[in-house]
Enzyme design. Structure first.
Site, PDB file in Angstrom:
ATOM      1  N   GLU A  85      26.355 -21.041 -30.883  1.00 36.68           N
ATOM      2  CA  GLU A  85      25.482 -22.113 -31.410  1.00 36.68           C
ATOM      3  C   GLU A  85      25.324 -22.053 -32.929  1.00 36.68           C
ATOM      4  O   GLU A  85      25.094 -23.070 -33.570  1.00 36.68           O
ATOM      5  CB  GLU A  85      24.105 -22.084 -30.724  1.00 36.68           C
ATOM      6  CG  GLU A  85      23.219 -20.864 -30.980  1.00 36.68           C
ATOM      7  CD  GLU A  85      23.444 -19.715 -30.006  1.00 36.68           C
ATOM      8  OE1 GLU A  85      24.528 -19.648 -29.380  1.00 36.68           O
ATOM      9  OE2 GLU A  85      22.538 -18.858 -29.870  1.00 36.68           O
ATOM     10  N   SER A 121       1.162 -26.891 -43.713  1.00 32.17           N
ATOM     11  CA  SER A 121       2.471 -26.314 -43.399  1.00 32.17           C
ATOM     12  C   SER A 121       3.211 -27.260 -42.450  1.00 32.17           C
ATOM     13  O   SER A 121       2.671 -28.292 -42.054  1.00 32.17           O
ATOM     14  CB  SER A 121       2.295 -24.936 -42.766  1.00 32.17           C
ATOM     15  OG  SER A 121       1.495 -25.049 -41.620  1.00 32.17           O
ATOM     16  N   GLY A 127      12.032 -27.218 -45.253  1.00 34.27           N
ATOM     17  CA  GLY A 127      13.377 -26.723 -44.965  1.00 34.27           C
ATOM     18  C   GLY A 127      14.364 -27.871 -44.844  1.00 34.27           C
ATOM     19  O   GLY A 127      15.491 -27.796 -45.350  1.00 34.27           O
ATOM     20  N   GLY A 182      22.176 -14.741 -21.605  1.00 36.13           N
ATOM     21  CA  GLY A 182      22.602 -15.708 -20.584  1.00 36.13           C
ATOM     22  C   GLY A 182      23.912 -15.281 -19.929  1.00 36.13           C
ATOM     23  O   GLY A 182      24.120 -15.480 -18.734  1.00 36.13           O
ATOM     24  N   GLU A 186      -0.784 -15.325 -50.085  1.00 33.77           N
ATOM     25  CA  GLU A 186       0.445 -14.537 -49.954  1.00 33.77           C
ATOM     26  C   GLU A 186       1.662 -15.140 -50.649  1.00 33.77           C
ATOM     27  O   GLU A 186       2.625 -14.445 -50.909  1.00 33.77           O
ATOM     28  CB  GLU A 186       0.733 -14.213 -48.485  1.00 33.77           C
ATOM     29  CG  GLU A 186       0.780 -15.416 -47.583  1.00 33.77           C
ATOM     30  CD  GLU A 186       1.114 -15.049 -46.143  1.00 33.77           C
ATOM     31  OE1 GLU A 186       1.001 -13.868 -45.780  1.00 33.77           O
ATOM     32  OE2 GLU A 186       1.507 -15.958 -45.399  1.00 33.77           O
ATOM     33  N   HIS A 238      26.946 -15.695 -29.996  1.00 34.79           N
ATOM     34  CA  HIS A 238      26.124 -16.903 -30.156  1.00 34.79           C
ATOM     35  C   HIS A 238      26.928 -18.014 -30.824  1.00 34.79           C
ATOM     36  O   HIS A 238      26.863 -18.182 -32.045  1.00 34.79           O
ATOM     37  CB  HIS A 238      24.894 -16.583 -31.016  1.00 34.79           C
ATOM     38  CG  HIS A 238      23.911 -15.682 -30.340  1.00 34.79           C
ATOM     39  ND1 HIS A 238      22.882 -16.148 -29.559  1.00 34.79           N
ATOM     40  CD2 HIS A 238      23.828 -14.332 -30.318  1.00 34.79           C
ATOM     41  CE1 HIS A 238      22.191 -15.121 -29.084  1.00 34.79           C
ATOM     42  NE2 HIS A 238      22.737 -14.005 -29.537  1.00 34.79           N
ATOM     43  N   GLY A 291       8.267 -29.849 -43.208  1.00 32.40           N
ATOM     44  CA  GLY A 291       9.715 -30.066 -43.217  1.00 32.40           C
ATOM     45  C   GLY A 291      10.341 -29.762 -44.566  1.00 32.40           C
ATOM     46  O   GLY A 291      11.331 -30.373 -44.957  1.00 32.40           O
ATOM     47  N   CYS A 334      24.859 -14.901 -24.610  1.00 32.56           N
ATOM     48  CA  CYS A 334      24.296 -13.576 -24.859  1.00 32.56           C
ATOM     49  C   CYS A 334      23.541 -13.058 -23.635  1.00 32.56           C
ATOM     50  O   CYS A 334      24.165 -12.759 -22.625  1.00 32.56           O
ATOM     51  CB  CYS A 334      23.443 -13.596 -26.125  1.00 32.56           C
ATOM     52  SG  CYS A 334      23.348 -11.961 -26.872  1.00 32.56           S
TER      53      CYS A 334
END
Ligand code: GLN
Length: 545
Positions: A509, A13, A18, A383, A150, A507, A16, A381
């Site tokens: 970001e 796993s 993604g 923060g 799975e 958020h 990368g 948030c």
């Protein structure tokens, strides 16, 4: 009609996948193809919203308010295309849908089984994204590793997918590890051979192999992999470790990934335009002076816990010609040693979102330090909620002020539960989630930075600024930078007597992109560099300009 690419992973796993899926999306988009990317996650949670960031890294929130896997953040950043709740699928959500249908009696007395019912639901979810987005190419990343029990239903589903599609509608991309064994000085192909064998035993022959490696893969090795894995040698793509994730699309392009995928899908050959991306990577590799930014959080042992914030800081530094020098500071360490011990010399301080008591006092101390020292500060948030607590205690003199989340019977709950949350019992998917409008106040730094009257930002919270304290707050040098359009919810605060002290309930970001930094993050970095906050350069980067 959409074409489909399936990205599977083998050997280990964290390869990368993604980034490979996101990079392929970026490359197809550079050729003018529209894309949408789905993540299939094999766990039983309905979504990652209820998981600790230690388990699964950051929870990425989509515009439509889904709490999703952090890979969706990569998809959005690499393709600059918004994803939706349809793009995030877990085994839990599949089973939930099938079981709900069974309870309604929709299966007409049949025995409900993994094959065909679960796999049919998985296929439906993939087709639904195609129907909803009308994307030229729908890329689906299958979480987990081939061989995991799975992920089997997902693999079976993508195998079955062929039955209603044409020969050239589907491409299977398998991402594997080709390790270098230092002891023998050799690069080993056997793990990849085994992984492809495993994939074939399920009935899937990969069209393209993307080989993660830390040493270059020679043509001889590619030929060997090609022979053993039944993949044409040109479709054996080397993906060597990169100095920045944003360089991965360029490397994969050079290796011929786009050509192989478009060939397999019989997509028209089009020239790609990666000039902008190349410039961005060049700038990343040749940054200006370092900007020391402290991120004061509590999930500090796992980098991925604050992924989108780190990316947003990176984008802002890129836009401001600075080199991000990030210091992730443990809030609990600040509680022990005091803020100055960890923050001295920092040019900016960020406090991120989060839940629960742990580390709160450290964050509050960090905010106090940034406020008193005149160091640029951005609170996100939780923060922002900590910044309100800090103000209440240290400026407004409200002894023991805190958030009702942390102390339900607080004397001064300066942060309290959103009224619409009062009767909420379930934890999953029940926060104030997704995009909401926020009206910015004129003559505020926020308004100058955004250059718009109404902004749309993503939220994920249950608590809010307590309006019982709003007047007191306004009298003490603070101003409300932005509110929900009805004026009820305080979404953004600023402190007037400070070079840059800004905190928001949402958020930002999640909306930052590598070529289009978010104005609040850019503002923070500019302030950290001692550059005036607003001039033409900043305005030019604002969304929509
Ligand atoms: N725990 C806080 C709330 O629920 C903040 C949430 C967050 O930071 N995402 O309001």
């Amino acid at each position: 009609m959409s074409k489909f690419v399936f990205v599977t992973g083998g050997v280990v796993s964290s390869l990368g996948k993604g980034i490979v899926a996101a990079s392929l999306g970026c490359l197809l988009k550079s050729r003018g193809y529209s894309v949408s990317i789905i993540k299939l996650d094999p766990y039983l949670n309905v979504d990652p919203g209820t998981m600790s960031p230690f388990q699964h890294g950051e929870v990425f929130v989509t515009e439509d308010g889904a709490e999703t896997d952090l890979d969706l953040g990569h998809y959005e950043r690499f393709t600059d295309t918004p994803m939706s709740r349809l793009n995030s699928v877990t085994t839990g959500s599949i089973y939930q849908a099938v079981i709900n249908r069974e309870r309604r009696g929709d299966y007409n007395g049949t025995t409900v089984q993994v094959i065909p019912h679960i796999t049919a639901e998985i296929r439906t979810r993939i087709n639904r994204v195609a129907a909803h987005t009308q994307a030229d190419v729908v890329i689906t990343e299958i979480g987990g590793t081939v061989g995991d029990i799975e992920s089997l239903p997902f693999l079976e589903a993508i195998r079955e997918f062929r039955k209603d599609k044409g020969r050239h509608d589907i491409a299977y991309v398998h991402v594997t590890l080709v390790p270098f064994l230092a002891a023998s000085g050799e690069i080993k192909t056997k793990p990849t051979q085994h992984s492809v064998k495993e994939l074939r035993s399920i009935g899937i022959q990969p069209d393209v192999l993307v080989c993660r490696c830390d040493h270059p893969i020679t043509t001889a090795l590619k030929t060997k992999l090609s022979g053993f894995c039944g993949v044409p040698v040109d479709a054996v793509i080397s993906a060597q470790d990169a100095d920045t994730i944003y360089a991965v699309p360029l490397a994969l392009e050079q290796e011929g990934l786009t050509r192989e995928v478009t060939d397999t899908l019989r997509l028209e050959e089009r020239p790609g335009d990666l000039a902008g991306w190349e410039t961005m990577v060049h700038q990343l590799r040749h940054p200006g002076d370092p900007v020391r930014v402290a991120l004061v959080g509590k999930y500090v042992s796992l980098n991925d816990a604050y992924l989108s914030i780190v990316e947003a800081l990176q984008h802002a530094c890129l836009a401001q010609d600075g080199k991000l020098d990030l210091h992730v500071v443990c809030a609990e360490q600040i509680e022990q040693d005091g803020a100055a011990a960890h923050l001295e010399g920092m040019a900016a301080v960020v406090t991120p979102g989060g839940f629960g008591n742990r580390g709160i006092e450290g964050k509050v101390a960090a905010i106090r330090w940034a406020r008193e020292e005149g160091v640029p500060f951005l609170g996100l948030c939780l923060g922002m909620q900590c910044a309100v607590i800090e103000w209440a205690r240290n400026i407004a003199g409200l002894v023991g002020a805190t958030s009702a989340e942390l102390e339900p019977a607080a004397t001064h709950p300066v942060i309290h539960l959103l009224p619409e949350q009062e009767d909420v019992v379930d934890l999953g998917g029940t926060m104030r989630l997704g995009v909401y409008p926020c009206r910015l106040m004129p003559n505020t730094i926020s308004h100058k930075l955004y250059g718009e009257d109404v902004i749309y930002e993503r939220h994920r919270h249950r608590y809010e600024f307590n309006n019982a304290y709003r007047n007191l707050f306004l009298e003490s040098g603070y101003r409300v930078g932005g509110c929900s359009p009805d004026g009820r919810l305080v979404e953004l605060i600023e402190y007037k007597d400070h070079p840059f002290f800004l905190a928001c309930q949402y958020h930002p970001e999640f909306r930052s992109r590598p070529g289009r930094a978010h104005p609040l993050f850019s503002g923070l970095i500019r302030a950290a560099q001692g550059v005036p906050i607003v001039d033409e350069a900043t305005t030019a980067m604002l969304p929509g300009s």
